[in-house]
Structures are given as C-alpha cells and as structure tokens.
Design a protein around this motif. Structure first.
Motif, mmCIF file in Angstrom:
data_model
loop_
_atom_site.group_PDB
_atom_site.id
_atom_site.type_symbol
_atom_site.label_atom_id
_atom_site.label_comp_id
_atom_site.label_asym_id
_atom_site.label_seq_id
_atom_site.Cartn_x
_atom_site.Cartn_y
_atom_site.Cartn_z
ATOM 1 N N ASP A 43 8.813 -1.807 2.584
ATOM 2 C CA ASP A 43 8.236 -0.798 3.467
ATOM 3 C C ASP A 43 8.079 0.527 2.734
ATOM 4 O OD1 ASP A 43 8.059 -2.602 5.532
ATOM 5 O OD2 ASP A 43 9.916 -1.960 6.505
ATOM 6 N N LYS A 47 4.559 2.495 2.065
ATOM 7 C CA LYS A 47 4.352 3.880 2.489
ATOM 8 C C LYS A 47 3.766 4.706 1.352
ATOM 9 C CE LYS A 47 6.706 7.823 4.645
ATOM 10 N NZ LYS A 47 7.997 8.335 5.180
ATOM 11 N N ALA A 88 3.984 -11.330 11.590
ATOM 12 C CA ALA A 88 4.525 -10.044 11.145
ATOM 13 C C ALA A 88 3.812 -9.555 9.892
ATOM 14 C CB ALA A 88 6.028 -10.170 10.896
ATOM 15 N N ARG A 89 3.578 -10.470 8.947
ATOM 16 C CA ARG A 89 2.859 -10.100 7.713
ATOM 17 C C ARG A 89 1.448 -9.602 8.032
ATOM 18 N NH1 ARG A 89 6.583 -9.379 3.835
ATOM 19 N NH2 ARG A 89 7.660 -11.277 3.201
ATOM 20 N N ARG A 92 1.399 -6.237 9.958
ATOM 21 C CA ARG A 92 1.725 -5.118 9.078
ATOM 22 C C ARG A 92 0.493 -4.665 8.289
ATOM 23 N NH1 ARG A 92 6.215 -5.660 4.300
ATOM 24 N NH2 ARG A 92 4.602 -7.026 3.416
ATOM 25 N N THR A 93 -0.227 -5.621 7.722
ATOM 26 C CA THR A 93 -1.423 -5.276 6.951
ATOM 27 C C THR A 93 -2.532 -4.759 7.854
ATOM 28 O OG1 THR A 93 -0.817 -7.040 5.413
ATOM 29 C CG2 THR A 93 -3.017 -6.115 5.184
ATOM 30 N N GLU A 95 -2.169 -2.989 10.576
ATOM 31 C CA GLU A 95 -1.870 -1.593 10.897
ATOM 32 C C GLU A 95 -2.234 -0.678 9.732
ATOM 33 O OE1 GLU A 95 -0.964 -0.424 13.778
ATOM 34 O OE2 GLU A 95 -0.592 -2.337 14.793
ATOM 35 N N ILE A 96 -1.984 -1.131 8.507
ATOM 36 C CA ILE A 96 -2.349 -0.335 7.329
ATOM 37 C C ILE A 96 -3.860 -0.194 7.241
ATOM 38 C CG2 ILE A 96 -2.358 -0.315 4.805
ATOM 39 C CD1 ILE A 96 0.412 -1.688 4.943
#
Length: 273
Positions: A43, A47, A88-89, A92-93, A95-96
């Motif tokens: 994480d 960031k 989840a993977r 996460r991507t 959202e980025i």
C-alpha cells in the motif's frame, strides 16, 4: 491525410512514461499505465506510485487507462476464498484508475484451449463458466459503473474470437466491453488454428474499445514491435476502419524504451500515426 489516420497510444510503466512523456503529450496520445497490476506492491508503494503518476500526468488531457491485475488467477475462479482476493486486487487497481482520472481497465479473458474444448464436449460447462465470472466480477463491475470506468476483456489464450464478446455482453453492463491483443490472437492463429487477427476485430465489432498492438512470429507471446513479426497489419487496420468507432490503439511491446519504432513502422505503411 495523416491527421485522418488513427492515433497510436502506448502501454507504459511509470519509468517509461517519464521517458516518452514529451512524445505522448505532444499529441495527447492514449496511455495505459502498467505499473499498478502487479501483486507485490505494498500500500505504501502504491501511494508513492500514485503521487508520481500524478506528477507525470500533469498537463495530460488524453484518455487514460490502467492494466488490471491478472497474475496467478483467472476470473472464472470457482473457489470463493480466492475469489475474494481477486476482487480485492481488482478493486484496488480500479480505485487507483479513478483517482488518476482513468476510465478504462484491462482484465484478462478466462478462456483457454482446454476450457473451450470442455465447453464443446459439455454444453453446461459454458453456462457455469459465465456464472462463475459473474460471481467473481459482480462487485467489481458495480464499482466500475459508479466510478465511470469501463472494464475491457482482453483475449489471452482465446481460440474462438466471439466467446469473450459474448461473455462481456452476458455481464449486462455498459461498464464491460472488449479488448483485443493482436499478438495473442496471432499466436493462437499460428499455433492452435484460431482465425487470423482481423477476424478477432470483426467478431468484437462495436464492443471493441481497446487494442494492444504488438507483433509476434507465432511461436510465443513476443511483444515485438509491429513489423518484426508475421501479423498482416493492413488487414487488421482495414477491419478496425470498418468499426463504428475506432478503439484505443495501445502499443504494448517489451522494448518500451524503443516503442516508437513500431509507431514509425505503422506510419510508414500509412496505417496510423
């Protein structure tokens, strides 16, 4: 006229975006960032990478996408515990992607030679496979709709060009469309008897919103520059021109530092710029 030709974009790591930044920004070429799809980024790493990407994208007004995660899993996974990790993977991507202003994320097709043969031997298998994909991806699709990001399903080991197109339609969401990797299609054509690359374009039709442009000799997934392999580029671009809308054309080559070689080759053929 050159300006009427399709404009090539590029799949780039952050380091290579820095290297090609002037070339990209000069024409606001499409970008697909490929630094956020790997499973070994913490994480804290992500960031810092997002902050760097924002700096590199300062002044960029073109269309941005990300390659979604794909390593060590398939989107038709039957194991509910592993499905949670896949979601989840991907989330996460996703959202980025949205944080960076992107509106497209590439994911991989679940089809393989083995699975396609199994579908033919047992028709129920095809239905089960689609429902497994729906189970895995439903939360991801819902979030993509909220964020305004389109998931594009890329052929990998697909033998039948229409299968992932039908899969995308079965998800019943405007946020799920289709990608084409020219090298993957050519590999399956030369090694396994799949139709040629232009047939993959035709099968996708209006659902095709993204293309990985790379060349191969038919032996492996080479990711060579266009012109170094055996793809009949004139037929591919003729098929693309017949589509109601030109998809994003993303050069995806192993030699990222030299990717303009492929762009120059296609330009020399009068196919793209």
């Amino acid at each position: 006229m050159a300006k009427d030709l399709p404009l090539l974009g590029a799949a780039l790591s952050l380091d290579m975006l820095a290297h090609h930044r002037d070339w990209i920004l000069a024409d606001q070429r499409d970008i697909e960032l490929q630094s956020f799809c790997w499973p070994n980024s913490s994480d804290a790493d992500l960031k810092a990478m997002v902050a760097r990407a924002k700096d590199l994208l300062d002044g960029y007004e073109g269309r941005l996408g990300l390659h979604g995660p794909f390593t060590s899993f398939n989107i038709d996974c039957a194991d509910p515990e592993i499905a949670e990790v896949i979601r989840a993977r991907m989330l996460r991507t996703l959202e980025i992607c949205a944080e960076l202003g992107g509106d497209q994320m590439v994911i991989h097709s679940p089809y393989t030679l083995w699975k396609e043969a199994d579908r033919q031997a047992n028709p129920a298998t095809g239905f089960i496979q689609v429902e497994r994909v729906r189970y895995v991806l439903s939360p991801v699709i819902a979030r993509a709709e909220e964020l305004g990001v389109t998931l594009v399903i890329e052929n990998v080991e697909d033998l039948t060009p229409s299968l992932r197109v039908e899969l995308a339609a079965a998800m019943k969401s405007k946020a799920v469309k289709v990608s084409l990797d020219t090298g993957h299609a050519q590999f399956m054509h030369r090694r396994c008897g799949a139709p040629p690359v232009d047939a993959f374009v035709n099968a996708a039709g209006a659902a095709l919103e993204h293309v990985h442009v790379q060349d191969v000799d038919g032996y492996g997934d080479r990711h060579w520059h266009p012109g170094q392999g055996t793809i009949a580029w004139h037929s591919v671009f003729a098929a693309l021109a017949r589509l109601p809308k030109m998809p994003r054309l993303i050069l995806e080559v192993n030699d990222e530092a030299g990717l303009r070689r492929g762009a120059e080759h296609l330009a020399s053929l009068g196919l793209a710029r």
